[in-house]
Write a protein that holds these residues in place. Structure first.
Motif, PDB file in Angstrom:
ATOM      1  N   ASN A   1      -6.892   5.785   4.040  1.00 49.94           N
ATOM      2  CA  ASN A   1      -6.750   4.523   4.761  1.00 49.94           C
ATOM      3  C   ASN A   1      -7.047   3.273   3.937  1.00 49.94           C
ATOM      4  O   ASN A   1      -6.650   2.176   4.320  1.00 49.94           O
ATOM      5  CB  ASN A   1      -7.682   4.532   5.985  1.00 49.94           C
ATOM      6  N   GLY A   2      -7.757   3.426   2.825  1.00 50.56           N
ATOM      7  CA  GLY A   2      -8.192   2.268   2.059  1.00 50.56           C
ATOM      8  C   GLY A   2      -7.087   1.378   1.517  1.00 50.56           C
ATOM      9  O   GLY A   2      -7.148   0.143   1.662  1.00 50.56           O
ATOM     10  N   PRO A   3      -6.031   1.929   0.868  1.00 48.21           N
ATOM     11  CA  PRO A   3      -5.027   1.063   0.246  1.00 48.21           C
ATOM     12  C   PRO A   3      -4.346   0.083   1.208  1.00 48.21           C
ATOM     13  O   PRO A   3      -3.977  -1.018   0.801  1.00 48.21           O
ATOM     14  CB  PRO A   3      -4.017   2.066  -0.331  1.00 48.21           C
ATOM     15  N   ALA A   4      -4.190   0.461   2.448  1.00 46.79           N
ATOM     16  CA  ALA A   4      -3.546  -0.440   3.410  1.00 46.79           C
ATOM     17  C   ALA A   4      -4.362  -1.698   3.647  1.00 46.79           C
ATOM     18  O   ALA A   4      -3.817  -2.714   4.127  1.00 46.79           O
ATOM     19  CB  ALA A   4      -3.320   0.292   4.734  1.00 46.79           C
ATOM     20  N   TYR A   5      -5.630  -1.678   3.292  1.00 53.21           N
ATOM     21  CA  TYR A   5      -6.508  -2.820   3.533  1.00 53.21           C
ATOM     22  C   TYR A   5      -7.211  -3.267   2.251  1.00 53.21           C
ATOM     23  O   TYR A   5      -8.317  -3.792   2.286  1.00 53.21           O
ATOM     24  CB  TYR A   5      -7.512  -2.473   4.629  1.00 53.21           C
ATOM     25  N   GLY A   6      -6.534  -3.035   1.121  1.00 55.19           N
ATOM     26  CA  GLY A   6      -7.022  -3.581  -0.139  1.00 55.19           C
ATOM     27  C   GLY A   6      -8.149  -2.814  -0.787  1.00 55.19           C
ATOM     28  O   GLY A   6      -8.903  -3.390  -1.575  1.00 55.19           O
TER      29      GLY A   6
ATOM     30  N   PRO B   1       0.789  -1.249   0.000  1.00 52.87           N
ATOM     31  CA  PRO B   1       0.000   0.000   0.000  1.00 52.87           C
ATOM     32  C   PRO B   1       0.812   1.286   0.000  1.00 52.87           C
ATOM     33  O   PRO B   1       0.243   2.368   0.115  1.00 52.87           O
ATOM     34  CB  PRO B   1      -0.795  -0.131   1.299  1.00 52.87           C
ATOM     35  N   ASP B   2       2.144   1.192  -0.111  1.00 56.49           N
ATOM     36  CA  ASP B   2       2.968   2.387   0.059  1.00 56.49           C
ATOM     37  C   ASP B   2       2.579   3.525  -0.877  1.00 56.49           C
ATOM     38  O   ASP B   2       2.643   4.696  -0.503  1.00 56.49           O
ATOM     39  CB  ASP B   2       4.444   2.042  -0.165  1.00 56.49           C
ATOM     40  N   ALA B   3       2.194   3.196  -2.098  1.00 56.67           N
ATOM     41  CA  ALA B   3       1.883   4.245  -3.073  1.00 56.67           C
ATOM     42  C   ALA B   3       0.639   5.026  -2.683  1.00 56.67           C
ATOM     43  O   ALA B   3       0.509   6.210  -2.988  1.00 56.67           O
ATOM     44  CB  ALA B   3       1.705   3.631  -4.463  1.00 56.67           C
ATOM     45  N   GLY B   4      -0.305   4.380  -2.028  1.00 62.75           N
ATOM     46  CA  GLY B   4      -1.538   5.047  -1.628  1.00 62.75           C
ATOM     47  C   GLY B   4      -2.450   5.310  -2.805  1.00 62.75           C
ATOM     48  O   GLY B   4      -2.256   4.800  -3.910  1.00 62.75           O
TER      49      GLY B   4
ATOM     50  N   ARG C   1     -18.510  13.124   2.519  1.00 64.45           N
ATOM     51  CA  ARG C   1     -17.193  13.659   2.154  1.00 64.45           C
ATOM     52  C   ARG C   1     -16.129  13.184   3.132  1.00 64.45           C
ATOM     53  O   ARG C   1     -14.997  12.860   2.732  1.00 64.45           O
ATOM     54  CB  ARG C   1     -17.234  15.187   2.131  1.00 64.45           C
ATOM     55  N   LEU C   2     -16.471  13.138   4.407  1.00 63.18           N
ATOM     56  CA  LEU C   2     -15.528  12.619   5.404  1.00 63.18           C
ATOM     57  C   LEU C   2     -15.208  11.150   5.135  1.00 63.18           C
ATOM     58  O   LEU C   2     -14.058  10.720   5.260  1.00 63.18           O
ATOM     59  CB  LEU C   2     -16.100  12.788   6.816  1.00 63.18           C
ATOM     60  N   HIS C   3     -16.230  10.384   4.762  1.00 66.42           N
ATOM     61  CA  HIS C   3     -16.006   8.976   4.433  1.00 66.42           C
ATOM     62  C   HIS C   3     -15.066   8.834   3.238  1.00 66.42           C
ATOM     63  O   HIS C   3     -14.167   7.985   3.232  1.00 66.42           O
ATOM     64  CB  HIS C   3     -17.337   8.290   4.139  1.00 66.42           C
ATOM     65  N   LEU C   4     -15.281   9.658   2.206  1.00 61.80           N
ATOM     66  CA  LEU C   4     -14.429   9.607   1.026  1.00 61.80           C
ATOM     67  C   LEU C   4     -12.988   9.948   1.383  1.00 61.80           C
ATOM     68  O   LEU C   4     -12.045   9.236   0.988  1.00 61.80           O
ATOM     69  CB  LEU C   4     -14.957  10.568  -0.036  1.00 61.80           C
ATOM     70  N   ASP C   5     -12.782  11.025   2.129  1.00 61.02           N
ATOM     71  CA  ASP C   5     -11.428  11.417   2.529  1.00 61.02           C
ATOM     72  C   ASP C   5     -10.755  10.305   3.334  1.00 61.02           C
ATOM     73  O   ASP C   5      -9.564  10.017   3.153  1.00 61.02           O
ATOM     74  CB  ASP C   5     -11.473  12.699   3.360  1.00 61.02           C
ATOM     75  N   TRP C   6     -11.515   9.675   4.205  1.00 62.42           N
ATOM     76  CA  TRP C   6     -10.962   8.609   5.045  1.00 62.42           C
ATOM     77  C   TRP C   6     -10.545   7.425   4.188  1.00 62.42           C
ATOM     78  O   TRP C   6      -9.493   6.811   4.427  1.00 62.42           O
ATOM     79  CB  TRP C   6     -12.013   8.199   6.077  1.00 62.42           C
ATOM     80  N   LEU C   7     -11.349   7.085   3.177  1.00 63.07           N
ATOM     81  CA  LEU C   7     -11.009   5.973   2.288  1.00 63.07           C
ATOM     82  C   LEU C   7      -9.771   6.281   1.458  1.00 63.07           C
ATOM     83  O   LEU C   7      -8.931   5.395   1.235  1.00 63.07           O
ATOM     84  CB  LEU C   7     -12.190   5.663   1.374  1.00 63.07           C
ATOM     85  N   VAL C   8      -9.642   7.513   0.982  1.00 62.08           N
ATOM     86  CA  VAL C   8      -8.462   7.901   0.212  1.00 62.08           C
ATOM     87  C   VAL C   8      -7.199   7.664   1.040  1.00 62.08           C
ATOM     88  O   VAL C   8      -6.189   7.155   0.540  1.00 62.08           O
ATOM     89  CB  VAL C   8      -8.562   9.371  -0.227  1.00 62.08           C
TER      90      VAL C   8
ATOM     91  N   GLU D   1     -20.295   4.279   2.951  1.00 59.53           N
ATOM     92  CA  GLU D   1     -20.412   3.730   4.303  1.00 59.53           C
ATOM     93  C   GLU D   1     -19.982   2.262   4.329  1.00 59.53           C
ATOM     94  O   GLU D   1     -19.264   1.824   5.241  1.00 59.53           O
ATOM     95  CB  GLU D   1     -21.842   3.867   4.807  1.00 59.53           C
ATOM     96  N   GLU D   2     -20.428   1.493   3.319  1.00 61.12           N
ATOM     97  CA  GLU D   2     -20.077   0.078   3.269  1.00 61.12           C
ATOM     98  C   GLU D   2     -18.580  -0.117   3.054  1.00 61.12           C
ATOM     99  O   GLU D   2     -17.983  -1.044   3.625  1.00 61.12           O
ATOM    100  CB  GLU D   2     -20.869  -0.616   2.163  1.00 61.12           C
ATOM    101  N   MET D   3     -17.976   0.740   2.258  1.00 57.18           N
ATOM    102  CA  MET D   3     -16.541   0.628   2.034  1.00 57.18           C
ATOM    103  C   MET D   3     -15.757   0.963   3.291  1.00 57.18           C
ATOM    104  O   MET D   3     -14.746   0.315   3.601  1.00 57.18           O
ATOM    105  CB  MET D   3     -16.116   1.532   0.881  1.00 57.18           C
ATOM    106  N   VAL D   4     -16.195   1.962   4.029  1.00 59.51           N
ATOM    107  CA  VAL D   4     -15.557   2.291   5.307  1.00 59.51           C
ATOM    108  C   VAL D   4     -15.665   1.102   6.257  1.00 59.51           C
ATOM    109  O   VAL D   4     -14.689   0.717   6.918  1.00 59.51           O
ATOM    110  CB  VAL D   4     -16.180   3.549   5.923  1.00 59.51           C
ATOM    111  N   ASN D   5     -16.846   0.498   6.332  1.00 61.26           N
ATOM    112  CA  ASN D   5     -17.035  -0.665   7.212  1.00 61.26           C
ATOM    113  C   ASN D   5     -16.155  -1.835   6.784  1.00 61.26           C
ATOM    114  O   ASN D   5     -15.630  -2.572   7.637  1.00 61.26           O
ATOM    115  CB  ASN D   5     -18.508  -1.087   7.216  1.00 61.26           C
ATOM    116  N   LEU D   6     -15.996  -2.022   5.469  1.00 66.02           N
ATOM    117  CA  LEU D   6     -15.132  -3.094   4.981  1.00 66.02           C
ATOM    118  C   LEU D   6     -13.691  -2.879   5.425  1.00 66.02           C
ATOM    119  O   LEU D   6     -13.021  -3.812   5.891  1.00 66.02           O
ATOM    120  CB  LEU D   6     -15.190  -3.164   3.453  1.00 66.02           C
ATOM    121  N   VAL D   7     -13.202  -1.665   5.292  1.00 67.20           N
ATOM    122  CA  VAL D   7     -11.826  -1.364   5.704  1.00 67.20           C
ATOM    123  C   VAL D   7     -11.665  -1.563   7.206  1.00 67.20           C
ATOM    124  O   VAL D   7     -10.668  -2.140   7.665  1.00 67.20           O
ATOM    125  CB  VAL D   7     -11.440   0.069   5.287  1.00 67.20           C
TER     126      VAL D   7
END
Length: 272
Positions: free
Chosen positions: A184-189, A65-68, A175-182, A137-143
């Motif tokens: 934190n998401g790559p570290a968890y696929g 996930p280093d590239a992000g 918008r907060l969910h989107l920013d959080w996924l940008v 919301e579902e993507m945040v929960n998945l991560v």
């Protein structure tokens, strides 16, 4: 490293034996299918981004996930869209459905029949659809779930064609969910790839744009925008071949790449 790139890896490039036998000519670039067919030993969870100037593929390892998350930007919105489509096409052509799933938010979502026919293509919405709030919301929960389980498969590519359009359509919580996924998401696929037309950048979307650590930039005529979007690594991007060549900055490295078009997607209604 996140990039299985070129000569920077000590393992060499046994996985990438294909070389063009002549100087790269933008009028005679090989198709995406030719490159993927010629490659040997490319591991699962690999994502082809483009062909470097030294004629070797630039490939992202989706397990590192280093590239992000990646921002795709340039003056021409259509070129950004085609680049995003090329990345999505490479993802499902080089990986099985249980390895990589694709999701797309696009103003052309209903017209992309080519993608809709692919088994790994799961979500396709226009940016103003109310379902997107639930998707985020579902993507945040998945991560959050994967933080506990350590699982990353299948990897999810969340592609946004027109980040500014989506941002305008979202409420504050989404918008907060989107920013959080940008961030934190790559570290968890869960990788976010978002395009934005540089000439339409608005100040209120800048904080979200700055959360993308990696950039894929097309031709940008204004030096101040080139400096800003490249993270001060380039003072100009007007030398890039429009619609063909992109500048990639990721993991402290930079590359010029040629975008390869798919033989199949050229038949899609949107690209004609």
């Amino acid at each position: 490293m996140a990039i299985l790139e070129k000569s920077y890896t000590t393992e060499g490039f046994d996985a990438f034996p294909y070389r063009i036998k002549r100087r790269i000519d933008p009028q005679h670039l090989p198709s995406l299918e030719v490159i993927l067919k010629k490659q040997r030993g490319l591991p699962p969870f690999s994502l082809f981004l483009g062909l470097c100037e030294d004629e070797l593929p630039l490939v992202l390892d989706l397990t590192e996930p280093d590239a992000g998350s990646f921002l795709i930007a340039g003056d021409n919105g259509f070129d950004n869209t085609v680049m995003l489509h090329s990345i999505l096409t490479a993802a499902f052509k080089a990986n099985r459905t249980q390895e990589v799933n694709l999701h797309l938010i696009s103003p052309h979502a209903d017209d992309l029949l080519y993608f809709h026919r692919q088994p790994s293509f799961k979500i396709s919405y226009e940016p103003y659809r109310p379902e997107i709030k639930v998707v985020l919301e579902e993507m945040v929960n998945l991560v959050l779930q994967r933080k506990h389980t350590g699982a990353i498969a299948p990897v999810h590519l969340f592609a946004i064609d027109g980040l500014d359009l989506l941002w305008q359509a979202l409420g504050p919580q989404a918008r907060l969910h989107l920013d959080w996924l940008v961030e934190n998401g790559p570290a968890y696929g869960l990788w976010v790839f978002a395009s934005v037309e540089s000439t339409y950048l608005a100040e209120n979307v800048m904080p979200t744009i700055e959360r993308f650590p990696s950039r894929i930039l097309g031709r940008i005529s204004q030096p101040n925008l080139a400096r800003y979007l490249s993270g001060l690594s380039r003072s100009y991007l007007s030398d890039l071949e429009p619609g063909e060549q992109f500048y990639v900055r990721t993991s402290g490295q930079s590359f010029k790449i040629w975008m390869l078009r798919s033989e199949d997607i050229e038949n899609d209604d949107f690209t004609r």
